[in-house]
Write an enzyme that holds these catalytic residues in place. Structure first.
Site, PDB file in Angstrom:
ATOM      1  N   ARG A 223       0.844  -1.196   0.000  1.00  0.00           N
ATOM      2  CA  ARG A 223       0.000   0.000   0.000  1.00  0.00           C
ATOM      3  C   ARG A 223       0.875   1.240   0.000  1.00  0.00           C
ATOM      4  O   ARG A 223       1.928   1.278   0.659  1.00  0.00           O
ATOM      5  CB  ARG A 223      -0.902   0.040   1.243  1.00  0.00           C
ATOM      6  N   HIS A 271      -0.796  -0.093  -9.759  1.00  0.00           N
ATOM      7  CA  HIS A 271      -1.551  -0.941  -8.823  1.00  0.00           C
ATOM      8  C   HIS A 271      -2.077  -2.206  -9.535  1.00  0.00           C
ATOM      9  O   HIS A 271      -3.282  -2.455  -9.607  1.00  0.00           O
ATOM     10  CB  HIS A 271      -2.712  -0.159  -8.176  1.00  0.00           C
TER      11      HIS A 271
HETATM   12  P1  NAP Z   1      -1.849 -11.223   5.366  1.00  0.00           P
HETATM   13  O1  NAP Z   1      -2.000 -12.648   4.989  1.00  0.00           O
HETATM   14  O2  NAP Z   1      -2.806 -10.627   6.344  1.00  0.00           O
HETATM   15  O3  NAP Z   1      -0.339 -11.032   5.883  1.00  0.00           O
HETATM   16  C1  NAP Z   1       0.094  -9.895   6.531  1.00  0.00           C
HETATM   17  C2  NAP Z   1       1.499 -10.122   7.060  1.00  0.00           C
HETATM   18  O4  NAP Z   1       1.969  -8.877   7.619  1.00  0.00           O
HETATM   19  C3  NAP Z   1       1.549 -11.156   8.191  1.00  0.00           C
HETATM   20  O5  NAP Z   1       2.753 -11.910   8.121  1.00  0.00           O
HETATM   21  C4  NAP Z   1       1.571 -10.272   9.450  1.00  0.00           C
HETATM   22  O6  NAP Z   1       2.217 -10.834  10.581  1.00  0.00           O
HETATM   23  C5  NAP Z   1       2.402  -9.103   8.962  1.00  0.00           C
HETATM   24  N1  NAP Z   1       2.154  -7.923   9.797  1.00  0.00           N
HETATM   25  C6  NAP Z   1       0.990  -7.286  10.046  1.00  0.00           C
HETATM   26  N2  NAP Z   1       1.174  -6.256  10.874  1.00  0.00           N
HETATM   27  C7  NAP Z   1       2.490  -6.251  11.175  1.00  0.00           C
HETATM   28  C8  NAP Z   1       3.303  -5.434  11.997  1.00  0.00           C
HETATM   29  N3  NAP Z   1       2.795  -4.410  12.690  1.00  0.00           N
HETATM   30  N4  NAP Z   1       4.627  -5.713  12.073  1.00  0.00           N
HETATM   31  C9  NAP Z   1       5.163  -6.761  11.394  1.00  0.00           C
HETATM   32  N5  NAP Z   1       4.431  -7.580  10.591  1.00  0.00           N
HETATM   33  C10 NAP Z   1       3.122  -7.328  10.491  1.00  0.00           C
HETATM   34  O7  NAP Z   1      -1.928 -10.294   4.072  1.00  0.00           O
HETATM   35  P2  NAP Z   1      -1.714 -10.712   2.544  1.00  0.00           P
HETATM   36  O8  NAP Z   1      -2.906 -11.420   2.016  1.00  0.00           O
HETATM   37  O9  NAP Z   1      -0.395 -11.361   2.421  1.00  0.00           O
HETATM   38  O10 NAP Z   1      -1.700  -9.270   1.847  1.00  0.00           O
HETATM   39  C11 NAP Z   1      -0.732  -8.285   2.192  1.00  0.00           C
HETATM   40  C12 NAP Z   1      -1.110  -6.947   1.586  1.00  0.00           C
HETATM   41  O11 NAP Z   1      -0.850  -6.934   0.172  1.00  0.00           O
HETATM   42  C13 NAP Z   1      -2.599  -6.571   1.641  1.00  0.00           C
HETATM   43  O12 NAP Z   1      -2.957  -6.081   2.922  1.00  0.00           O
HETATM   44  C14 NAP Z   1      -2.695  -5.493   0.589  1.00  0.00           C
HETATM   45  O13 NAP Z   1      -2.458  -4.238   1.161  1.00  0.00           O
HETATM   46  C15 NAP Z   1      -1.562  -5.819  -0.380  1.00  0.00           C
HETATM   47  N6  NAP Z   1      -2.047  -6.192  -1.721  1.00  0.00           N
HETATM   48  C16 NAP Z   1      -1.685  -5.400  -2.783  1.00  0.00           C
HETATM   49  C17 NAP Z   1      -2.083  -5.756  -4.066  1.00  0.00           C
HETATM   50  C18 NAP Z   1      -1.619  -4.995  -5.289  1.00  0.00           C
HETATM   51  O14 NAP Z   1      -2.017  -5.287  -6.399  1.00  0.00           O
HETATM   52  N7  NAP Z   1      -0.740  -4.043  -5.155  1.00  0.00           N
HETATM   53  C19 NAP Z   1      -2.890  -6.901  -4.279  1.00  0.00           C
HETATM   54  C20 NAP Z   1      -3.249  -7.668  -3.160  1.00  0.00           C
HETATM   55  C21 NAP Z   1      -2.818  -7.295  -1.883  1.00  0.00           C
HETATM   56  P3  NAP Z   1       1.626 -12.139  11.318  1.00  0.00           P
HETATM   57  O15 NAP Z   1       1.935 -13.272  10.342  1.00  0.00           O
HETATM   58  O16 NAP Z   1       2.398 -12.225  12.560  1.00  0.00           O
HETATM   59  O17 NAP Z   1       0.148 -11.890  11.481  1.00  0.00           O
HETATM   60  C1  GLV Z   2      -5.400  -5.024  -3.962  1.00  0.00           C
HETATM   61  O1  GLV Z   2      -4.742  -4.053  -3.755  1.00  0.00           O
HETATM   62  C2  GLV Z   2      -5.891  -5.896  -2.934  1.00  0.00           C
HETATM   63  O2  GLV Z   2      -5.769  -5.562  -1.749  1.00  0.00           O
HETATM   64  O3  GLV Z   2      -6.416  -6.979  -3.286  1.00  0.00           O
END
Ligand code: NAP
Ligand code: GLV
Length: 308
Positions: A223, A271
């Protein structure tokens, strides 16, 4: 029973077709043709305006079309019903591709060869062994873990930093505030996969960047709010950070006058690092609708306290 769809960037038709085939008694409505708001039980949404979801008094659940739910959680009128997010749903592979591409791009000096090509300069650069090019992933959740494992399979040393300790094959884990400095000190390419929460907003600031070795690279497909953009620009201009690949920004679309567009050390993508596609993700929405109708817990429920 009906579902309302809201997105300014997703075509509702593949979602309508997939959901109608699996849940034929569910009426599918698309904003702005929402009919009587009192008949709406489910909302399938990407970035509805603040307050928009509050108009449905009988909502049973909100299903996010995205993995990140920061924009929804910023809505002060967000109804108090279960909120689910996309869990992988085809995005893990796309994110792994984006991260692997970024690492290879910087490791193999591609930005400098592109510069040389513009001036017809034939100048081989000193190769760097993959084993000397450690990649650090902030966030080892659903998407970060897959990206980290693909990069590890390419032969790079991989470090990962998360809130709670994680143990993944091929990934050296660091956790919490206490693990951050040691993680940063060894990272040549920092790849951000954190969710945007109160704890992570602005985390990539001057202080964090100073903790990376001189000449490190930054990749942000998570983000825009994670990055203090003026601090990253200053670090790029000073040469402390050698390059960045950025998919997300504080303001999207990225304004035409923003310095990232023309910065010689920045690659901008709009994005698109991982895009929700109905072909891969509709089955997760359908599964959740059926679970909710049976009175079971859906998958991917967001912990509103943690913010992700
Ligand atoms: P997720 O499964 O919720 O994983 C989040 C990770 O971040 C977990 O390992 C979590 O730790 C860690 N985390 C959260 N808060 C933290 C903190 N304060 N300090 C250290 N580590 C922390 O999320 P995801 O599905 O992988 O997605 C990640 C992000 O990708 C989304 O939230 C979104 O913003 C972004 N995204 C972007 C796109 C794009 O096209 N650009 C598309 C999809 C997603 P724990 O394992 O300990 O809980
Ligand atoms: C895209 O940014 C998503 O969070 O899926």
């Amino acid at each position: 029973m009906s579902l309302v769809f809201y997105s300014r960037s997703d075509d509702p038709e593949p979602w309508r077709a997939a959901i109608a085939a699996a849940v034929p008694d569910l009426e599918f409505r698309v904003d702005p043709d929402i009919g009587n708001p009192a008949d709406v039980h489910y909302a399938l949404v990407w970035k509805p305006p603040q307050g928009w979801l509050a108009q449905f008094p009988n909502l049973r659940a909100i299903l996010s079309l995205g993995a990140g739910v920061d924009a929804l959680l910023e809505d002060p009128q967000l109804p108090h019903v279960p909120l689910t997010r996309m869990v992988d749903a085809g995005m893990g592979r796309q994110m792994a591709e984006y991260a692997a591409h970024a690492v290879l791009h910087f490791h193999r000096h591609m930005p400098r060869y592109a510069e040389h090509q513009r001036v017809a300069r034939w100048a081989p650069l000193e190769p760097v062994a993959a084993r000397d090019f450690a990649v650090g992933f902030m966030g080892l959740g659903v998407l970060g873990a897959q990206a980290a494992q693909l990069v590890a399979a390419l032969g790079y040393p991989v470090l990962g930093w998360s809130r709670t300790p994680k143990s993944l094959p091929g990934v050296e884990g660091f956790a919490g505030d206490r693990g951050l400095a040691a993680f940063l000190a060894r990272t040549r390419v920092l790849v951000n996969f954190l969710p945007l929460t109160d704890a992570t907003r602005g985390i990539i600031d001057a202080r964090l960047l100073a903790g990376l070795p001189r000449g490190a690279f930054v990749v942000n497909p998570a983000r825009g709010g994670h990055v203090v953009e003026r601090d990253l620009l200053a670090a790029l201009d000073s040469g402390h950070i050698a390059g960045a690949m950025l998919d997300v920004f504080e303001t999207e679309p990225l304004p035409a006058e923003h310095p990232f567009w023309k910065h010689p050390s920045v690659v901008v993508t709009p994005h698109v690092a991982a895009v929700t596609q109905a072909a891969d993700a509709a089955s997760q929405v359908i599964d959740n609708l059926l679970r909710l109708e049976r009175g079971e817990a859906p998958v991917g429920v967001v912990d509103r306290g943690a913010g992700y």
